[in-house]
Each structure stands twice: as C-alpha cells, then as structure tokens.
Design an enzyme around this catalytic site. Structure first.
Site, PDB file in Angstrom:
ATOM      1  N   HIS A   1      20.482  16.882  27.408  1.00  0.00           N
ATOM      2  CA  HIS A   1      21.539  16.908  28.418  1.00  0.00           C
ATOM      3  C   HIS A   1      22.061  18.315  28.671  1.00  0.00           C
ATOM      4  O   HIS A   1      22.589  18.618  29.731  1.00  0.00           O
ATOM      5  CB  HIS A   1      22.717  16.017  27.988  1.00  0.00           C
ATOM      6  CG  HIS A   1      22.298  14.654  27.549  1.00  0.00           C
ATOM      7  ND1 HIS A   1      21.718  13.748  28.405  1.00  0.00           N
ATOM      8  CD2 HIS A   1      22.357  14.032  26.340  1.00  0.00           C
ATOM      9  CE1 HIS A   1      21.444  12.624  27.745  1.00  0.00           C
ATOM     10  NE2 HIS A   1      21.818  12.777  26.493  1.00  0.00           N
TER      11      HIS A   1
ATOM     12  N   HIS B   1      28.758  24.319  24.820  1.00  0.00           N
ATOM     13  CA  HIS B   1      27.596  23.971  25.652  1.00  0.00           C
ATOM     14  C   HIS B   1      27.900  24.302  27.103  1.00  0.00           C
ATOM     15  O   HIS B   1      29.033  24.653  27.439  1.00  0.00           O
ATOM     16  CB  HIS B   1      27.268  22.477  25.493  1.00  0.00           C
ATOM     17  CG  HIS B   1      28.411  21.595  25.897  1.00  0.00           C
ATOM     18  ND1 HIS B   1      29.307  21.089  24.995  1.00  0.00           N
ATOM     19  CD2 HIS B   1      28.829  21.177  27.116  1.00  0.00           C
ATOM     20  CE1 HIS B   1      30.215  20.372  25.643  1.00  0.00           C
ATOM     21  NE2 HIS B   1      29.962  20.414  26.934  1.00  0.00           N
TER      22      HIS B   1
ATOM     23  N   HIS C   1      27.252  23.494  31.470  1.00  0.00           N
ATOM     24  CA  HIS C   1      26.901  22.575  32.563  1.00  0.00           C
ATOM     25  C   HIS C   1      26.507  23.432  33.753  1.00  0.00           C
ATOM     26  O   HIS C   1      27.136  24.459  34.009  1.00  0.00           O
ATOM     27  CB  HIS C   1      28.100  21.687  32.909  1.00  0.00           C
ATOM     28  CG  HIS C   1      28.549  20.814  31.773  1.00  0.00           C
ATOM     29  ND1 HIS C   1      28.060  19.549  31.572  1.00  0.00           N
ATOM     30  CD2 HIS C   1      29.427  21.044  30.766  1.00  0.00           C
ATOM     31  CE1 HIS C   1      28.620  19.021  30.490  1.00  0.00           C
ATOM     32  NE2 HIS C   1      29.460  19.914  29.974  1.00  0.00           N
TER      33      HIS C   1
ATOM     34  N   GLU D   1      31.823  21.291  36.266  1.00  0.00           N
ATOM     35  CA  GLU D   1      32.336  19.923  36.178  1.00  0.00           C
ATOM     36  C   GLU D   1      33.709  19.854  36.824  1.00  0.00           C
ATOM     37  O   GLU D   1      33.952  19.034  37.700  1.00  0.00           O
ATOM     38  CB  GLU D   1      32.397  19.493  34.711  1.00  0.00           C
ATOM     39  CG  GLU D   1      31.018  19.487  34.067  1.00  0.00           C
ATOM     40  CD  GLU D   1      30.843  18.366  33.083  1.00  0.00           C
ATOM     41  OE1 GLU D   1      31.476  18.444  32.008  1.00  0.00           O
ATOM     42  OE2 GLU D   1      30.099  17.415  33.370  1.00  0.00           O
TER      43      GLU D   1
ATOM     44  N   HIS E   1      31.884  24.949  27.977  1.00  0.00           N
ATOM     45  CA  HIS E   1      32.859  24.168  27.218  1.00  0.00           C
ATOM     46  C   HIS E   1      32.804  24.548  25.743  1.00  0.00           C
ATOM     47  O   HIS E   1      31.722  24.509  25.145  1.00  0.00           O
ATOM     48  CB  HIS E   1      32.581  22.668  27.372  1.00  0.00           C
ATOM     49  CG  HIS E   1      32.911  22.131  28.738  1.00  0.00           C
ATOM     50  ND1 HIS E   1      32.393  20.960  29.218  1.00  0.00           N
ATOM     51  CD2 HIS E   1      33.707  22.637  29.707  1.00  0.00           C
ATOM     52  CE1 HIS E   1      32.863  20.746  30.446  1.00  0.00           C
ATOM     53  NE2 HIS E   1      33.653  21.755  30.767  1.00  0.00           N
TER      54      HIS E   1
ATOM     55  N   THR F   1      33.153  14.582  28.872  1.00  0.00           N
ATOM     56  CA  THR F   1      32.551  14.401  30.201  1.00  0.00           C
ATOM     57  C   THR F   1      31.164  13.774  30.109  1.00  0.00           C
ATOM     58  O   THR F   1      30.473  13.638  31.112  1.00  0.00           O
ATOM     59  CB  THR F   1      32.452  15.745  30.953  1.00  0.00           C
ATOM     60  OG1 THR F   1      31.601  16.618  30.215  1.00  0.00           O
ATOM     61  CG2 THR F   1      33.826  16.387  31.116  1.00  0.00           C
TER      62      THR F   1
END
Ligand SMILES: *[C@@H]1O[C@H](CO)[C@@H](O)[C@H](O)[C@H]1NC(C)=O
Ligand SMILES: *[C@@H]1O[C@H](CO)[C@@H](O)[C@H](O)[C@H]1NC(C)=O
Length: 396
Positions: free
Chosen positions: A105, A130, A132, A144, A157, A239
C-alpha cells in the site's frame, strides 16, 4: 458439544426438531470458518475491495470521524492553546539503520522508539512513517488531506502512539486518544530536496510488496517543514483499514517541496503486487478520498490573518505608513520637549512652593506638639508668601 446438548434440551422443550437445529448450527459454523478474517482481506484503493467497500470488512471505515478531511479554512476555529509541536530525538538517529518495507500500500519506514513528539496532552512515541502519492506528476492529486478542496502532490505521515497511557502501538491504535499523526503536505518545486533522497534512493530495493531493506539512519526532522508552530488539529482516524478512529491529527500549514523528478520516482517505482505475482501492478494513487466531517470542528494554532503573506503593494503601504508615523511622532516629541524646556524654568523659581504647603495642611488637624511647632513655622512661611497671588503671575 456441551452447548449443543443444552440447545437440544431447550429445543425439545420448545417443541423443535433437534436434528434440524443441529444442521442449522453446522451451517452457521461452516459460514464462520469460511468467512475471511478482516486482517486477511486484501484491500486496495480501487478494485475489488476498494475504498467504498472497506467498511464491509472493516466497520470502523464507515464511522463518523474518518480521515482524511478537506480543511475548509473559513470554518476553522483559532485555538491559542495549541502550542508548537516539538520533535523529540528526530535528529538523534544513531548509527543503527532504519528498516523500510513495501506493504503493498505504501513504503513504510520504522522509526526508533526514542523518537517522539511533545506539545500534545501526552507524550507520544514514534512508530513509523509512510507516504501517499498520486500518478501523472505534479498537480494531479496525491495528498490525502486537502485544503479548501485543493490537493497537494503527496503527503508524509509520521505515526506516534500514546506511550504515557498505553504499552504499545497495537493497544493504543484502538483507543480514542491512542495515536498522534503528523501530516506534511508535499508540493513539487524546482529544487531537489536532499532529505527525501534518504528514502527515494532506496525505493528500487523494495519494488515488490513484502520486500524489505535497511537504509542508513538519517535526520527525520529534515523532512518536516521549518514552522512547526502553525498547524491544523482535528480528531480523526487511520486513513487505511482498519480505519480506527484513534488519531489526533496535526496537519502543518507550511508545505515541503520536492523536485518533479523526485515526485515521479515516488509515483512510478513501487508495485502493489508481490515479486511472485504474474501481473505487476504499479503502486499509485494510494490516497483515500476526503471523508465527511460530520460536524467535527478543526482547529488552527494560528489565526487566519496573522500569517497572511503580504503583497509588495501592501508592504510598500506599510513602509510608507510607518515612515510617516515616525516623522509625525518626531515632530510631536520635539514640540513637547520644547514646551517642557520653556515651562520648566518656572520650577527653579524660589517662590514656587504651593505643593508642599497643601501637603502640610492635613496634619494641622492633629494636636501633637511636634507637628504644631512644624506647622507654626510653615504657617509663618505661608503668611510671608501670601502677597504673591500665584507663582505663574510672576514676571520672568
Ligand atoms: C501490547 O501490549 C498488550 C498489553 O500489555 C499485550 O497483550 C500485547 O501482546 C502487546 N503487543 C505487542 C505487539 O507487543
Ligand atoms: C478530540 O476529542 C477529545 C475527546 O472527545 C476532546 O477532548 C478534544 O477536544 C477533541 N479535539 C479536537 C481537536 O477536536
């Protein structure tokens, strides 16, 4: 089996068929064992178990305090009690390498347990960070959180758990005050951000899901914006599934910048598929859509106007205004000084004694002898001065 016999006794009393009940229970048992456990469900951002299906397998994903959200700056409440956050040990990375892995992910970097964050009601200990991101380069979404409906190109994050109240991440993540996540919006700019190369340079080693690499330890604070005092705060969730509503969110107002080449590297190098999988699936657009606020209030550590960047016209106006003000003040001060100088010449005149006299009048009421003597002397002085009506009237 014991329970089943009890059920049979109960069923007979209820005039039911014992065999029928047994079959019913067996069917139920079969369904239980074949239904996939939530942890085994392979969720994704689009596809079979995409965002809109998450809540079928992970009930919290359908909750009323989900993340991310769109931060609408006109609806934000200023909260002066929100003090700047203090990264603890972010720069003391030591010599032990960090572990980075592809979980299908995102790329996760595990953080050492001495790292934490202060400035929240409890001490929070760092766990991992991590990213996104989107696809298609700059200005195609990827973050996000959004601000006034606008996405950034990516988002970092940094995840912490409440180590004052809970023993570890797995316990804390299910508690409403269990987690604190720092959100950093990433924009594309002209220059390379060397701090992000500490991560991006090693993504090629974890292209497939479940791959892991040790990367040299580096200063985590170099990834954060400089201004840690101005941020948005709200209560939300993880999330990603299981979407536990346990996160105190901090979204920094200042954004960090990476180059276009760095963004493209982030967007195109990882796969969500495993090395053994026949079909390679690029890991892209791993951001969740913004969720309803459901009357949640977001707070800001700063008031809307105080940090507004000023246009050059406004700056010129302020400079001219301040200069005029200074000149005006200088004129006024000069006038006052001049006036005082000319009036202060009266102060040195010997006849100017009215103030001490009036002060001496009050003790007159006392009957003490010492004071009486003193008063006699003053009243004599008074009489001597009586002919001159007012000191101001004396010619210079
Ligand atoms: C977390 O703490 C709980 C309670 O002390 C314990 O049962 C659990 O095994 C711990 N989990 C991990 C992953 O250490
Ligand atoms: C988050 O929830 C807690 C507990 O309900 C509350 O005390 C706190 O004020 C909330 N914080 C924000 C930013 O809404």
């Amino acid at each position: 089996m014991h329970i089943f016999i009890h059920y049979c006794v109960w069923a007979r009393e209820a005039n039911m068929d014992c065999l029928g009940l047994f079959i019913l229970l067996m069917v139920q048992f079969f369904q239980w064992t074949t239904a996939p456990a939530a942890e085994e469900v392979t969720w994704s951002y689009a596809g079979l178990v995409g965002q809109s299906e998450w809540s079928q397998y992970f009930p919290d994903c359908g909750g009323t305090s989900q993340s991310p959200v769109d931060v609408v700056t006109t609806l934000i409440k200023y909260d002066p009690s929100l003090i700047p956050l203090t990264p603890l040990g972010y720069s003391q990375h030591g010599n032990k390498p960090f572990t980075m892995y592809n979980n299908g992910h995102t790329a996760v970097i595990e953080l050492p347990e001495w790292m934490g964050v202060g400035g929240l009601p409890w001490l929070f200990t760092a766990v991992q960070m991590h990213l996104h991101w989107g696809s298609g380069g700059p200005s195609h979404g990827g973050s996000e959180h959004t601000v006034n409906g606008q996405s950034a190109d990516a988002e970092l994050h940094v995840v912490h758990y409440n180590s004052e109240l809970y023993p570890n991440m797995s316990t804390a993540m299910t508690q409403s005050d269990g987690l604190a996540v720092l959100g950093i919006l990433i924009e594309t700019g002209e220059e390379t951000n060397p701090a992000f190369n500490n991560i991006l340079n090693y993504l090629s080693r974890i292209r497939h899901a479940d791959q892991k690499v040790f990367i040299p330890a580096f200063d985590i604070q170099s990834l954060l914006p400089k201004d840690l005092g101005r941020y948005y705060r709200y209560n939300g969730s993880l999330t990603t599934p299981p979407c536990y509503q346990s996160v105190t969110w901090t979204l920094f107002n200042e954004r960090v910048h990476i180059s276009k080449a760095q963004l493209l590297r982030m967007e195109t190098i990882l796969y969500s598929s495993k090395a053994k999988d026949q079909r390679r699936m690029l890991l892209q657009d791993n951001y969740r859509a913004t969720q309803p606020t459901n009357h949640r209030v977001a707070f800001a550590s700063f008031s809307a106007d105080s940090g507004k960047e000023l246009s050059s016209g406004e700056v010129t106006a302020i400079v001219i205004g301040v200069m005029c003000g200074c000149v005006g003040l200088a004129v006024v001060v000069r006038f006052i000084v001049k006036t005082i100088r000319s009036t202060s010449s009266w102060d040195v005149l010997p006849s100017n004694q009215p103030a001490p006299m009036s002060r001496m009048k009050e003790p007159e009421k006392d009957n003490e002898k010492k004071q009486d003597m003193a008063l006699n002397q003053t009243s004599e002085a008074e009489k001597k001065e009586e002919p001159s009506p007012s000191p101001q009237a004396e010619p210079n």
